[in-house]
Design an enzyme around this catalytic site. Structure first.
Site, PDB file in Angstrom:
ATOM      1  CB  VAL A 246      -0.923   0.008   1.227  1.00 47.53           C
ATOM      2  CG1 VAL A 246      -1.682   1.317   1.322  1.00 47.53           C
ATOM      3  CG2 VAL A 246      -1.893  -1.151   1.147  1.00 47.53           C
ATOM      4  N   PRO A 247       1.035   1.890  -1.142  1.00 46.73           N
ATOM      5  CG  PRO A 247       0.731   2.784  -3.300  1.00 46.73           C
ATOM      6  CD  PRO A 247       0.132   1.817  -2.315  1.00 46.73           C
ATOM      7  CB  CYS A 248       2.093   5.163   2.843  1.00 44.98           C
ATOM      8  SG  CYS A 248       3.451   4.227   3.514  1.00 44.98           S
ATOM      9  CG  HIS A 249       6.501   4.714  -1.434  1.00 45.66           C
ATOM     10  ND1 HIS A 249       5.789   3.543  -1.253  1.00 45.66           N
ATOM     11  CD2 HIS A 249       6.843   4.738  -2.749  1.00 45.66           C
ATOM     12  CE1 HIS A 249       5.731   2.896  -2.411  1.00 45.66           C
ATOM     13  NE2 HIS A 249       6.345   3.601  -3.340  1.00 45.66           N
TER      14      HIS A 249
END
Length: 193
Positions: free
Chosen positions: A115-118
């Site tokens: 889950v690409p929180c970056h």
DNA sequence: GTACCGCTTTTAT
DNA sequence: ATAAAAGCGGTAC
């Protein structure tokens, strides 16, 4: 059932790897970023493979996403494709939250990278915080982004990588609808309501 | 109930 | 450039 309880080590690039934990059904519920060399020294018997990103809907199907505000933020982050970013305030506007609150939930993302929180950065393009890597979180965040071919000057993301808010919204609703269809499907088979 | 916290943003020195 | 307040829902007490 197979080795679902054992974490899986996936190479991200360089010496960076992702440790992926799955529950008894095989659903991913947690991940953590590690140094591959360090981890192999500690536990040599883990399965290892290259990380390949799934499309957002497959990710929704393969992971455990809570049905609450944190889940909403996770779904919104899945709406940002590889190579793009959105700001905390973009997500906040989409979900009727405040930017700082989005940051708070991002910091609680149990499944970083998948889950690409970056891909959520400050409005002015600076990379912003990243707690999935204890020291120099921003450095790892910038590294992850540059692996995705996002160009960064110093710690500032080029404007061309910012998503169109309308596209973010469209993607989000597609993913959101899929998520809820999946939930009622799972509930419908196991229990009545 | 209250008090504090956080991967921000905006405004004021 | 740095500082501070606003802002909100969660968590802990």
């Amino acid at each position: 059932m197979k080795n679902h309880n054992q974490p899986l080590l996936l190479r991200l690039g360089g010496d960076l790897g992702l440790l992926v934990h799955r529950d008894y059904r095989g659903l991913i519920y947690r991940s953590s970023i590690v140094k591959v060399s360090v981890h192999l020294r500690k536990a040599g018997d883990v399965a290892i493979a290259d990380y390949v990103e799934m499309d957002p809907l497959s990710t929704v199907r393969a992971t455990r996403i809570p049905n609450n505000s944190l889940g909403l933020v996770m779904l919104a982050m899945l709406a940002i494709p590889r190579g793009f970013v959105a700001s905390y305030s973009d997500i906040a506007e989409l979900l009727n939250m405040t930017p700082r609150l989005v940051g708070l939930f991002a910091s609680r993302n149990p499944i970083p990278v998948i889950v690409p929180c970056h891909r959520v950065v400050n409005r002015d393009g600076t990379v912003g915080g990243y707690s999935a890597w204890a020291r120099d979180g921003r450095g790892v965040k910038a590294l992850l982004l540059s692996m995705e071919r996002v160009r960064i000057n110093g710690f500032k993301v080029d404007r061309e990588h910012f998503m169109d808010p309308r596209e973010l919204k469209d993607n989000f609703y597609r993913i959101y609808n899929y998520y809820h269809a999946l939930i009622s499907e799972r509930n419908g088979h196991s229990e009545e309501d």
